[in-house]
Design an enzyme around this catalytic site. Sequence first.
Site, PDB file in Angstrom:
ATOM      1  N   HIS A 167     -11.413  -1.264   0.509  1.00 30.35           N
ATOM      2  CA  HIS A 167      -9.563  -1.360   1.087  1.00 30.35           C
ATOM      3  C   HIS A 167      -8.874  -1.015  -0.084  1.00 30.35           C
ATOM      4  CE1 HIS A 167      -6.351  -3.388   1.693  1.00 30.35           C
ATOM      5  NE2 HIS A 167      -5.872  -4.887   0.412  1.00 30.35           N
ATOM      6  N   ASP A 188     -10.077  -8.413   2.106  1.00 30.83           N
ATOM      7  CA  ASP A 188      -9.906  -7.080   2.945  1.00 30.83           C
ATOM      8  C   ASP A 188     -10.604  -6.403   2.862  1.00 30.83           C
ATOM      9  OD1 ASP A 188      -7.607  -8.887   3.130  1.00 30.83           O
ATOM     10  OD2 ASP A 188      -6.232  -8.061   1.554  1.00 30.83           O
ATOM     11  N   HIS A 405      -6.429  -1.584   6.607  1.00 36.55           N
ATOM     12  CA  HIS A 405      -7.009  -2.967   6.500  1.00 36.55           C
ATOM     13  C   HIS A 405      -7.423  -2.311   7.874  1.00 36.55           C
ATOM     14  CE1 HIS A 405      -5.553  -6.565   4.167  1.00 36.55           C
ATOM     15  NE2 HIS A 405      -4.162  -5.208   4.179  1.00 36.55           N
ATOM     16  N   HIS A 427      -6.506 -14.788   6.801  1.00 32.49           N
ATOM     17  CA  HIS A 427      -6.060 -13.622   6.945  1.00 32.49           C
ATOM     18  C   HIS A 427      -5.062 -12.729   7.569  1.00 32.49           C
ATOM     19  CE1 HIS A 427      -4.268 -10.150   4.787  1.00 32.49           C
ATOM     20  NE2 HIS A 427      -5.149 -10.881   3.311  1.00 32.49           N
TER      21      HIS A 427
END
Lengths: 689, 661
Positions: A167, A188, A405, A427
Amino acid sequence: MATVSKRKADSQVPPEESDLLVIRPLGAGQEVGRSCVILEFKGKRIMMDCGIHPGLSGMDALPFVDLIEADEVDLLLVSHFHLDHCGALPWFLQKTTFKGRCFMTHATKAIYRWLLADYIKVSNIGTEQMLYSEADLEASMEKIETINFHEEKEVSGVRFWCYNAGHVLGAAMFMIEIAGVKVLYTGDFSRQEDRHLMAAEIPGVHPDVLIIESTYGTHIHEKREEREARFTGLVHDIVNRGGRCLIPVFALGRAQELLLILDEYWNNHPELHDIPIYYASSLAKKCMAVYQTYVNAMNERIRRQIAISNPFVFKHISNLKSIDHFEDVGPCVVMASPGMMQSGLSRELFESWCTDPKNGVIIAGYCVEGTLAKHILSEPEEITTMTGQKLQLKMSVDYISFSAHTDYQQTSEFIRAMKPPHLILVHGEQNEMGRLKSAIIREYEDDVETNIEVHNPRNTQSVELYFRGEKTAKVMGSLAVDPPQQGHRLSGVLVKRNFSYHLLAPSDLSKYTDMVRSTVSQRLSLHYTGTLQLLHFFLNQLSGDVEAIDIQGKKALKVFRKILVIQGVDMVTLEWNASPVNDMYADAVVTVILKADSAGISTKVIPPIMKLDKMHFTECLMEMLADMFGDEAVSKIVKGDRLFVTVDGKSVSINLRNQEVKCEEDEVLQQMVTTAVTKLYNSLTPVKV
Amino acid sequence: MICFRCVECVNKSRHNSENFELFTLDDVDAAFDKIIQLKYNQSISLKGKGQGISVTPLAAGHMIGGTIWRIIKDGEEDIVYAVDFNHKKERHLNGCVLESVTRPSLLITDAYNAAYNQARRRQRDEQLMTNILQTLRNSGNVLIAVDTAGRVLELAHMLDQLWRNQDSGLMAYSLALLNNVSYNVVEFAKSQVEWMSDKIMRTFEGARNNPFQFKHLQLCHSLPELNRVPDPKVVLASSPDLECGFSRELFIQWCTNPRNSIILTNRTSPGTLGRQLIQNPNQCTVTILVKRRVRLEGAELEDYMRKEKEKELEAAKLKAEKGGDMEDSDSSEDSDIEMEVDIVGKAKHDLMMKTEGKSRGGGFFKQAKKSYPMFPVREEKIKWDDYGEIIRPEDFMILDINPTEDENKENREENDETLQDITEVPTKCVAVSQTLDINASVQFIDFEGRSDAESIKKIISMCKPRRLILVRGSPTAIDSLASYCQNSGLVQGKVFIPKLYEWVDATTESHIYQVKLKDSLVSSLNFARAKEAELAWVDGEIVMVEDEYLIDLEKEELKKEKEEVEEEETGSRELIPTLQPLPTSLVCGHPSMFINELKLSDFKQVLLRNGIQAEFSGGVLYCNSVVAIRKNEAGRINLEGCLCEDYYKVRDLLYEQYAII
C-alpha cells in the site's frame, strides 16, 4: 447476527480456556478512517491499528477506545503510517493506561515520527483540544518496537509476523496466531505491483479469519500501464501547450510513486529537460532519506536498481522550499500538498493558475466530499478562493486515481487464495461494504467446497466466533519409547507453554526444559518435656509402624517412614522432606506431640505397645471361618502357616503369613474368603501406612 | 547482498595481480539467483526430503547479516549452528541472541577464540585513537587493513564519528576507504539500516540522517584516486590479511617509512602476511612476493595475438560447421565487440560513480534549477566515437565541484586511460620476490567483533546445550573448551571434536509422538505455574479414536510420524491416539515434585514484600529471627525453625516459589 456454531457458553471457563474469539471494530467498521480493530481470544487482547478520523477533530476523531480497558490490551500492531491507521497512537500510548507492547515495521516507525509531527503542526485546533503534543509523540517513539517483514515474534503466547501489503512504504499485513488459530489483518493493501512497491504477498498459510479492507468495494481499477500512460500524456500535453501543471498530492505515499513516474518519463524525453519539476513539501523532503534507506521493503526492481544507483535520488525533480522560492516563469510541473487542496500551497497555486486555459490540474488521489478537489471534479464554472473572491475556472481538470487500495478483482483473487472460513470486512463506506459482501457471497454461492462466512460489523459491534480447542500434547523422551497403543497408560508431567503441551517423564524434565526439580527439607523444633517412650506410645496410636532408631547417638523415632522425631533437651525436632503428604503427616505428628506433652502421663502407666499376636490372629480366623462355613469346614491343624477350609468339597488354602487365599476350583469362594481374611487382619493389626 | 560484493571485490583484487579462474563474476551472479533471502526470526519449512525440518536464522552480531542458524526437527529437536558470533553490542550491530536459545539438543560452535581473551572495547578504541593521532601528527599515514564489506562498516562508522567530533582534532587530516567496491558497500550499508543496532536505528528515526552518510570518509576505488587524497591520511583498505588487494599494495609502499603506521584488525589465517606480522611484532624485514598484472609486450604479445586469432578462426569455423549462416557469425562478432565496450564502460563507470556520489552528498533533490553547465545540444547525447564508447553528458555534469577536483581533472583522464589500457590490452601476471624493511609501526588492534573465551564459556553455560560439537580452532583451544564444558557439567551429553572429513554420529534416540488431550482430561488437571510454563501431573490412558477432523498442520505432522500410513486420501479417517483420564481407582499416586530453582536472594525480596524481616548471615537467610533457610551444595533447600506462626507463613511463601505437582 454474527455468531457461528453456537455452543453453550460456560461461564465457569476461564478466558484462556474459552473457545470464543471476538473481533470488534472500534473504528473503521462500515466507515473509512480511524481504523482500530480489537481481537480477543484465549484471554489475549490485541489491537490492530489506532487511527483517527480525518473528518473529525479532537476526541471525536478517536476510535471508540473507551469501550475497552487500555491496560488489558496485550499487543498493538500498526499496519502503516497513514493518519487513519496510526493517528491516535501517541494518544493511546501516552495518555491511557496501556502497558502492552506495540509493533510496526521500521519504515513505518521512521515516517510515523515525521508525519505526525507535521500533523500536529498543521492541525489548527485549539491547544486544549489537541490529543497529544510533539513531546508525547517523541516519548511514544520509545514504546514502539520494530518488526521486520516475515520476522516472527512472540508476545505472551501470541505469535505474529507480517507480510508486505504493497500500500505504501512499510505497509504490513499482520498474521496473528493464538493457540493454533490464525487471523490475518490486511490493513490497507494492493495486489498491484507499482514502480516502487511490490504487490501484497499472498501468505503461505491459510488464516482461519481474514480481516480485510473494503475501501473500493466492487470497483475495478484501470490497468497500471494505461493509467500511467494517461498521466504522463496529460502532463506532457499541458507543458507542451506552455501551461503549468499542478498535481495536488498527499506528501507521502503515492507522491513518491508519481515522482518516480515523472523522473523516468523526463529521463526518456530529453526534449522536456528544460521544463522543471518541483516538489513542494518539506515533509516529503524529510522523509526522502527514509525512502532512500528502506529499499528492502520495496520491490525487486528497486532492489536491483539500488545496486547501480538509488532511484530515489531524482535527476529531474527539484525540491521547492516554499512559494517564495518559486519563480513562476513559463511551463513547469508542480506537485504540492495537501492532496485535496483544502488550504496550503496546492490551494495557492491552484488559485493563481486556474484562470489560464493553458494550465492544468491533475487530481491523483482519493478525494473526500466537501473539499475543493472533489468540487472541481464536477467542472464548475467558477470557484471561490480562500479570501472569498470568485474566480473563473478555465484550466483543465483531470482525475487519475493512483490510490493503492485493492479493487474487487484483487480482493476476490486474494480471498480465493486464502479461502478463509470467516471473512470480516472493515475500512469501507457502508454501501461499498454491503456491495462487496453480497458480491463475495454470490461468488461462492454455488461452491459447495468452500464455505465463507462474511461479516461486516459496524463500529463497536462484535463478531463472535467459536474455535474448538483441539489440544494435542507431544509425548517425548522415555515416556514415548513405546508407540501409542490402545489402553497404554501414560503418567507424567504435562508442561503447558504458550498453548503447546508436552508430556514428559519426571526424570526427563531437566533434559527437555529449563526447569529443575529441587527438594526442600524441613526441620521443625517444638517444646516437649516428656519421655520418648511416651511419645512412642502416642505415635503408635497414630501410625502403627513407629520405629525407634538412633541417629548420631540421639534417640529418635521414625513415623510414617518419612518423619524423623529426634529428641533434644526439653524439645523434639521433626525432620522430613517437604511434600504435601509429608507435610500433612508432620502436622499430625506435631498434634500428637503437643497432646503427649500436655497429657502428663507418667511412664509407668504406658500400656505396652500393641503387637500383632500371630496365634491370636489364627484363633480369630478359625473362629470366623467356622462361623461362616460351619465347624466341620475348618481344619484344626495349621500346616506350615497354611490353613485349609473345605466348602462343598472345594478346598481353600489360606496363607497365614501373607493372607493369600487360594482356591483353584471356585473364584467366587476365593474372593469371599480373601475379603474376610483381609478385613479381619486389618482390624487386628495396628494402623500402617 | 553484502556477500556478493565481497566476492566480487575479492575477484577483482585478485584479478589485478594474478590469474584467478575458480569462478567468474557471472558465476557469482548465477549463484545469487539461487539464494533465498530470509529475515531474522523468519522460519522456513523445508519441503520434500527435508519435510518436517524448519530453519530459522537468528542475529549473531559480528557482521551485518551475521547469522546463527537454528534447525528444528518436528518442532522439538533443535540444532543450533553458531560460529563467529559476538554477544557484545557494537556501534553498528546488536549483540547475538544466543543466550535466548535455551537447551538446544545440539550446539555446533567454534573454538576459534577459546584460548583468547581480548582487551576491553574501550581500551581498544583508545589504542586505535592514540595510534592514529600520533601517526598523523607525525605526518605519517595510517593503513588499516580491514575486510571489504563486513567489519569495515564498524570501523568506518567509528572513524567518521571520531572525525566529526570537534575536539578530536582530526578534522585537518583525511580519511579514506579504499577498495574496488567502496561506493557500493557504503550505498548498501545505507539501505541495510534495519539490520543494525538499536542505537543506529534510533538515530536514524530521530534525526533522519543515515549513519552511513559519511561526512569525512572519502571513497576511493583505485590507488591514483587515493593519491589525490591529501596526506597525512588514514586509509581503510581491504583485504585484512595483506595477501591481496589494495592493503598489500599500500603495505609495500608504506612499510618502509618509519613515520607510517599499519594497523591490523583481524587475526587472519596462519600463513598470511597479516598473521605473520601479528605473531612477530618485532620483525624488521619481510620477503614477499609482489604480484602484478602487466601488459604483454614484444614476442609475448605477438604470440598472444596469434593465439587469439586462431581461437577466433576456430570459433568461426565451428559456427559455420554448425550450419550457421554468415549473419550468425557476424552477430557473434558484434557481441564480442559489445562485450569489450561493456568492460570499458564498467571501468569508467566505477570512476564516475564516485563523483556522482560526491555531488549527491548534500541533498537528495537536484540542487539548483539552472545548473546545466552547457546548453543542451541533442546531438551530443548519444555519441559514438572511434573507440565505440558512449559519452553521456550527465557523466560530465558536475554540480558542486571542489577546486581541488578541478585541478585533478586532467590527471584523472590520464588515469582513466591507463585503466582502460589494462583491461583492453592483453596482460599477464608476474611475480617478483622482494624484501622489504619494515620501518613503519605495525600494531594489531582487535576489531574482529567475535566473542572471546570468557564470553563463549558464559554463553554456553547460559544455553546449556545437551550435546556439543566443536569445530575450527587450534587443537589446544578446542581441547580446553571441550574439557571445560564437560568438567563443569555444562553439557550433559557428549562433546564431539571432529577432525576434517570425519563423520560425527550425533543421532539421538528421540522418541516423540502426539496425542490428543480429551477435554475431560484437561479440565481435571491442576496446573501449577513455573517460570513461563504451567505444569500438571497427568495420569491417562491412550485410546485410539477415529477422527476426521484434523487441521492441516496436524495432519502433516502425523503423516511424518506414522510412516506406516501409506496412502493419504483427503478426508480419510485416521486413528488418532487420544489421552483420556484414568478412572480414579486405577490411579496410583506419584511422588510429588518441587519444580523450580530458588535463589535465596530473590526469596528474600519476596519475604520483605510480605512483611517478614529477612537477613542474610553466613549464607543463611534468617526470617524474623525465628526461621532459617539455607541452601546446601546440592541445591537442597533447608527450612528450619521452631513451631510458630512465622514458620508456616514462611513455608507458605516458600512453596509459592515452586510448582508443586
